[in-house]
Design a protein around this motif. Structure first.
Motif, mmCIF file in Angstrom:
data_model
loop_
_atom_site.group_PDB
_atom_site.id
_atom_site.type_symbol
_atom_site.label_atom_id
_atom_site.label_comp_id
_atom_site.label_asym_id
_atom_site.label_seq_id
_atom_site.Cartn_x
_atom_site.Cartn_y
_atom_site.Cartn_z
ATOM 1 N N LEU A 192 4.008 6.523 -1.672
ATOM 2 C CA LEU A 192 3.056 6.563 -0.609
ATOM 3 C C LEU A 192 2.081 7.912 -0.927
ATOM 4 O O LEU A 192 0.771 7.752 -0.782
ATOM 5 C CB LEU A 192 3.648 6.850 0.644
ATOM 6 C CG LEU A 192 4.444 5.532 1.311
ATOM 7 C CD1 LEU A 192 5.157 5.983 2.505
ATOM 8 C CD2 LEU A 192 3.288 4.583 1.858
ATOM 9 N N ASN A 193 2.792 8.745 -1.713
ATOM 10 C CA ASN A 193 2.078 9.831 -2.058
ATOM 11 C C ASN A 193 0.786 9.400 -2.756
ATOM 12 O O ASN A 193 -0.307 9.927 -2.931
ATOM 13 C CB ASN A 193 2.642 11.048 -2.899
ATOM 14 C CG ASN A 193 3.661 11.697 -1.677
ATOM 15 O OD1 ASN A 193 3.311 11.796 -0.583
ATOM 16 N ND2 ASN A 193 4.721 12.134 -2.158
ATOM 17 N N SER B 87 -1.890 7.288 -1.281
ATOM 18 C CA SER B 87 -2.598 8.054 -0.579
ATOM 19 C C SER B 87 -3.831 8.874 -1.163
ATOM 20 O O SER B 87 -5.041 9.227 -0.796
ATOM 21 C CB SER B 87 -1.943 9.050 0.454
ATOM 22 O OG SER B 87 -1.050 8.105 1.241
ATOM 23 N N VAL C 11 -6.601 6.798 -2.695
ATOM 24 C CA VAL C 11 -7.661 6.623 -1.365
ATOM 25 C C VAL C 11 -8.408 7.835 -1.179
ATOM 26 O O VAL C 11 -9.721 7.845 -1.011
ATOM 27 C CB VAL C 11 -6.869 6.116 -0.172
ATOM 28 C CG1 VAL C 11 -7.864 5.853 0.958
ATOM 29 C CG2 VAL C 11 -6.103 4.589 -0.558
ATOM 30 N N ALA C 12 -7.621 9.113 -0.978
ATOM 31 C CA ALA C 12 -8.455 10.346 -0.930
ATOM 32 C C ALA C 12 -9.360 10.585 -1.980
ATOM 33 O O ALA C 12 -10.526 11.102 -1.717
ATOM 34 C CB ALA C 12 -7.370 11.328 -0.760
ATOM 35 N N GLY D 83 -7.337 15.637 7.578
ATOM 36 C CA GLY D 83 -5.961 15.525 6.729
ATOM 37 C C GLY D 83 -5.015 16.683 7.512
ATOM 38 O O GLY D 83 -3.873 16.373 7.804
ATOM 39 N N CYS E 25 6.999 9.979 5.975
ATOM 40 C CA CYS E 25 6.061 9.117 5.182
ATOM 41 C C CYS E 25 4.675 9.422 5.859
ATOM 42 O O CYS E 25 3.636 9.597 5.026
ATOM 43 C CB CYS E 25 6.562 7.511 5.148
ATOM 44 S SG CYS E 25 7.892 7.527 4.337
ATOM 45 N N SER F 81 3.351 12.729 4.856
ATOM 46 C CA SER F 81 3.045 12.784 3.494
ATOM 47 C C SER F 81 1.730 12.111 3.271
ATOM 48 O O SER F 81 0.604 12.651 2.182
ATOM 49 C CB SER F 81 4.009 12.026 2.392
ATOM 50 O OG SER F 81 3.485 11.882 1.486
ATOM 51 N N ILE F 82 1.237 10.806 3.791
ATOM 52 C CA ILE F 82 0.032 10.298 3.689
ATOM 53 C C ILE F 82 -1.220 11.185 4.169
ATOM 54 O O ILE F 82 -2.242 11.412 3.562
ATOM 55 C CB ILE F 82 0.089 8.921 4.587
ATOM 56 C CG1 ILE F 82 1.060 8.094 3.791
ATOM 57 C CG2 ILE F 82 -1.404 8.386 4.502
ATOM 58 C CD1 ILE F 82 1.171 6.753 4.728
ATOM 59 N N ALA G 237 -1.979 14.131 1.939
ATOM 60 C CA ALA G 237 -2.853 13.432 0.647
ATOM 61 C C ALA G 237 -4.341 13.709 0.767
ATOM 62 O O ALA G 237 -4.837 13.795 -0.219
ATOM 63 C CB ALA G 237 -2.228 12.246 0.172
ATOM 64 N N PHE G 238 -4.661 13.402 1.997
ATOM 65 C CA PHE G 238 -5.916 13.398 2.234
ATOM 66 C C PHE G 238 -6.684 14.942 2.342
ATOM 67 O O PHE G 238 -8.104 14.814 2.234
ATOM 68 C CB PHE G 238 -6.345 12.651 3.500
ATOM 69 C CG PHE G 238 -6.242 11.215 3.613
ATOM 70 C CD1 PHE G 238 -7.360 10.400 3.011
ATOM 71 C CD2 PHE G 238 -5.115 10.542 3.634
ATOM 72 C CE1 PHE G 238 -7.317 9.111 2.816
ATOM 73 C CE2 PHE G 238 -5.083 9.133 3.556
ATOM 74 C CZ PHE G 238 -5.992 8.338 3.065
#
Length: 489
Positions: free
Chosen positions: A334-335, A338, A341-342, A358, A388, A391-392, A395-396
């Motif tokens: 997931l990191n 993310s 995408v970031a 974020g 989770c 964490s997402i 990342a942003f």
């Protein structure tokens, strides 16, 4: 379009070495329990103290390797200093493969940590050969590929033996070193050394064009403008940054002279006949911005969650449902997604908006996680789900934007030394966050610790709103103009 492809391919070569570095760094975490047990495959069982050193020595190596890389990046150039840094994981993988002695493996973790200096080089390297429109996306890939390396190592550990993984790591590291020979030196670095013809050829390589083409000439002129130090007396800093560069032969300055004399030379007296040191306001504010953003990102707590993910998941998820290793792999995956995408959104939504969004979401999920841990208002599976989501969100914002800013806000003359300072600060903050976690939990409880992380995240959003300029699509000179303005917001 073909020039963009060349820049992407060059970035992938650099990022592949980040992947190898990430995989090598995860080996101690994955093997410590085995090496400290009676079933160890080493020449003897690691003691508890040696086990702690086995995990932590990479941080010490990074603290030493980062300033060393900062020195080499200007002495040897971006490409050669990168080769020196990626040799560190190669040596470490070789020690993992060919030795089973405890002392040698401790040395190997220290050596791979010294390779962490590559992040000083990669950030500057990519920003100096990439065009402004895709710079953010390309520069964000370093952390993405390091996470990918960790993820690959975690997944492989479920299926392959330790020795097999080390052979794969050694092979991949060798390939990474070989691929660096394809790249050209940074055009900006060649200009700094007065090699204008070589700089044009390097720029042509990264633009897939001819050295005398219009696009190459324009990019070279832009790079020269960024390198030209303006130190005249009594000229306002903003006026200097907007003036034309290169009209007169420039005085050659060391990076510390440049730092002290660049742009505006303000005078004020504390006592009569005493003159104060003259500093670059844009560099000062850029350094403050990056260091604050990095510290805020680290103390949002994600590095702590990653370090203690296995015990957290062991408590929250029954082993017969899903093993802690697989839970950790899912979190790392997931990191990775993310971060991808970031990285894409940095050149669409912008750096500032992502940092604010974020950080606010990290604060929200941190508050949820703290209340869940303290009051158990939901079933056990709620804890890993919130982790989770936490964490997402991270990342942003704090997981991507500070490292991107580090490569953007400094002029080329001081970018190397400023990156060293920022990364040394990052390693130190990361060590402190992980080191104080257990004492804090013992003193105030795990739930309260997550409340603290949530509070820091909200402060990060406030700081980004008022103090962080939007650097999307801007040249380094345009960013300097934003930094010297009194009001950023």
């Amino acid at each position: 379009m073909s020039g963009v492809i060349y820049q992407v391919l060059a970035t992938l070569i650099l990022d592949f070495n980040c992947l190898v570095y990430g995989a090598a760094n995860s080996i101690p975490v994955l093997t410590m329990m085995l090496f400290t047990s009676q079933d160890t495959i080493l020449d003897r069982q690691m003691t508890s103290t040696e086990g702690s050193l086995y995990i932590s020595l990479a941080n010490i190596g990074a603290i030493i390797g980062t300033p060393l890389a900062g020195y080499l990046v200007d002495y040897l150039g971006r490409k050669r200093s990168m080769i020196v840094c990626v040799l560190m994981p190669l040596i470490s993988w070789a020690l993992f493969v060919f030795s089973n002695k405890v002392e040698v493996l401790l040395a190997s973790t220290f050596i791979v940590g010294m390779g962490g200096g590559m992040f000083v080089i990669i950030s500057a390297y990519i920003c100096e050969f990439s065009q402004d429109s895709i710079r953010g996306t390309l520069a964000s890939g370093t952390m993405i590929f390091m996470i990918l390396g960790i993820l690959i190592s975690i997944v492989l550990s479920e299926f392959l033996s330790y020795k097999t993984i080390t052979y794969i790591g050694l092979t991949a590291s060798t390939i990474g070193v070989a691929l660096l020979s394809v790249l050209k030196e940074s055009p900006t670095m060649l200009l700094k050394r007065g090699l204008d013809d070589e700089a044009a050829k390097a720029m042509a390589f990264y633009r897939n064009s001819k050295p005398d083409s219009k696009i190459v000439v324009q990019e070279i002129e832009k790079a020269k403008q960024a390198l030209a130090p303006q130190i005249e007396e009594n000229i306002p800093e903003e006026e200097k940054l907007t003036a034309e560069f290169g009209k007169k032969p420039e005085e050659k300055l060391s990076k510390w002279q440049f730092f002290n004399r660049l742009q505006k030379r303000r005078r004020f007296s504390i006592r009569p006949k005493i003159r104060c040191t003259k500093n670059s306001k844009s560099t000062q504010r850029g350094l403050f911005l990056v260091m604050t953003a990095m510290a805020a990102g680290i103390f949002q707590g994600m590095s702590v969650i990653q370090s203690y993910s296995i015990p957290l998941f062991s408590e929250a998820v029954p082993a017969d449902v899903l093993s802690p290793i697989w839970c950790t792999a899912i979190l790392t995956g997931l990191n990775l997604v993310s971060a991808l995408v970031a990285g894409y959104l940095t050149d669409i939504a912008g750096r500032k908006l992502l940092m604010i969004f974020g950080s606010i979401m990290v604060g929200f999920f941190g508050l949820l996680l703290g209340t869940q841990v303290q009051f158990h208002w939901g079933p056990a599976w709620v804890t890993p789900v919130i982790i989770c989501l936490y964490s997402i969100a991270y990342a942003f914002g704090g997981g991507t934007i500070p490292y991107l800013l580090m490569g953007e806000v400094f002029l080329p003359e001081v970018r190397g030394v400023m990156s060293i300072i920022c990364l040394e600060w990052t390693w130190s903050c990361n060590f402190i966050a992980i080191f104080i976690f257990k004492p804090l939990v013992a003193a105030i409880g795990l739930g309260s610790v997550f409340y603290f992380f949530a509070f820091v995240a909200i402060l990060s959003a406030v700081f980004a709103y008022f103090c962080q300029p939007e650097t999307k699509g801007l040249s380094v000179n345009d960013i300097q103009l934003l930094l010297v303005k009194k009001k950023v917001r």
